[in-house]
Write a protein that holds these residues in place. Sequence first.
Motif, PDB file in Angstrom:
ATOM      1  N   LEU A   1      62.436 -19.533  16.015  1.00  0.00           N
ATOM      2  CA  LEU A   1      63.371 -18.999  17.066  1.00  0.00           C
ATOM      3  C   LEU A   1      62.915 -17.729  17.682  1.00  0.00           C
ATOM      4  O   LEU A   1      61.675 -17.216  17.546  1.00  0.00           O
ATOM      5  CB  LEU A   1      64.628 -18.477  16.565  1.00  0.00           C
ATOM      6  N   LYS A   2      63.599 -17.379  18.796  1.00  0.00           N
ATOM      7  CA  LYS A   2      63.112 -16.121  19.636  1.00  0.00           C
ATOM      8  C   LYS A   2      64.449 -15.189  19.672  1.00  0.00           C
ATOM      9  O   LYS A   2      65.581 -15.542  19.641  1.00  0.00           O
ATOM     10  CB  LYS A   2      62.766 -16.632  21.195  1.00  0.00           C
ATOM     11  N   ARG A   3      64.048 -13.912  19.369  1.00  0.00           N
ATOM     12  CA  ARG A   3      65.089 -12.921  19.595  1.00  0.00           C
ATOM     13  C   ARG A   3      65.422 -12.315  20.711  1.00  0.00           C
ATOM     14  O   ARG A   3      66.210 -11.775  20.771  1.00  0.00           O
ATOM     15  CB  ARG A   3      64.422 -11.884  18.070  1.00  0.00           C
ATOM     16  N   ARG A   4      64.396 -12.499  21.651  1.00  0.00           N
ATOM     17  CA  ARG A   4      64.715 -12.104  23.024  1.00  0.00           C
ATOM     18  C   ARG A   4      63.865 -12.916  23.946  1.00  0.00           C
ATOM     19  O   ARG A   4      62.813 -13.634  23.714  1.00  0.00           O
ATOM     20  CB  ARG A   4      64.371 -10.769  23.080  1.00  0.00           C
ATOM     21  N   SER A   5      64.178 -13.020  25.223  1.00  0.00           N
ATOM     22  CA  SER A   5      63.996 -14.041  26.241  1.00  0.00           C
ATOM     23  C   SER A   5      62.379 -13.914  26.307  1.00  0.00           C
ATOM     24  O   SER A   5      61.731 -14.940  26.522  1.00  0.00           O
ATOM     25  CB  SER A   5      64.497 -13.962  27.523  1.00  0.00           C
ATOM     26  N   ALA A   6      61.606 -12.897  26.202  1.00  0.00           N
ATOM     27  CA  ALA A   6      60.337 -12.542  26.516  1.00  0.00           C
ATOM     28  C   ALA A   6      59.544 -12.521  25.441  1.00  0.00           C
ATOM     29  O   ALA A   6      58.459 -12.089  25.414  1.00  0.00           O
ATOM     30  CB  ALA A   6      60.100 -11.477  27.670  1.00  0.00           C
ATOM     31  N   GLY A   7      60.402 -12.731  24.332  1.00  0.00           N
ATOM     32  CA  GLY A   7      59.586 -12.229  22.908  1.00  0.00           C
ATOM     33  C   GLY A   7      58.896 -13.486  22.342  1.00  0.00           C
ATOM     34  O   GLY A   7      59.138 -14.620  23.054  1.00  0.00           O
ATOM     35  N   PRO A   8      58.138 -13.391  21.344  1.00  0.00           N
ATOM     36  CA  PRO A   8      57.516 -14.411  20.505  1.00  0.00           C
ATOM     37  C   PRO A   8      58.423 -15.421  19.840  1.00  0.00           C
ATOM     38  O   PRO A   8      59.384 -15.045  19.498  1.00  0.00           O
ATOM     39  CB  PRO A   8      56.655 -13.851  19.707  1.00  0.00           C
TER      40      PRO A   8
END
Length: 121
Positions: free
Chosen positions: A99-106
């Motif tokens: 999963l991603k924890r923020r839109s631009a994150g890994p």
Amino acid sequence: QVQLVESGGGLVQPGGSLRLSCVASGSIFSIVVMGWYRQAPGEERELVADIITGGSTNYADSVKGRFTISRDSANNAVNLEMNSLKPEDTAVYYCYAHLKRRSAGPTNAYWGQGTQVTVSS
């Protein structure tokens, strides 16, 4: 933080059924994949089944036709319906999510603590 909490393990007789559930909670932007691995004593952890956003599924050959994985995307949950259980299905079952924890994150992998499934008469 992100937490994955499993439920539904237990003891069942050969030929019986169990339903495992896993809910992911915390700071989550989007979930790409959710699924289940299992690890028997003395064995390596192996993929049981997973499901990606959109609904495509993947199963280990040993569980095809017996196990069904499903997603509840609204609740960040994944379920594993296990039928016709065999003693060789005995293992600790681990839920995981990419999963991603923020839109631009890994995209990172997160794991639950595991739930014991024992198939025995």
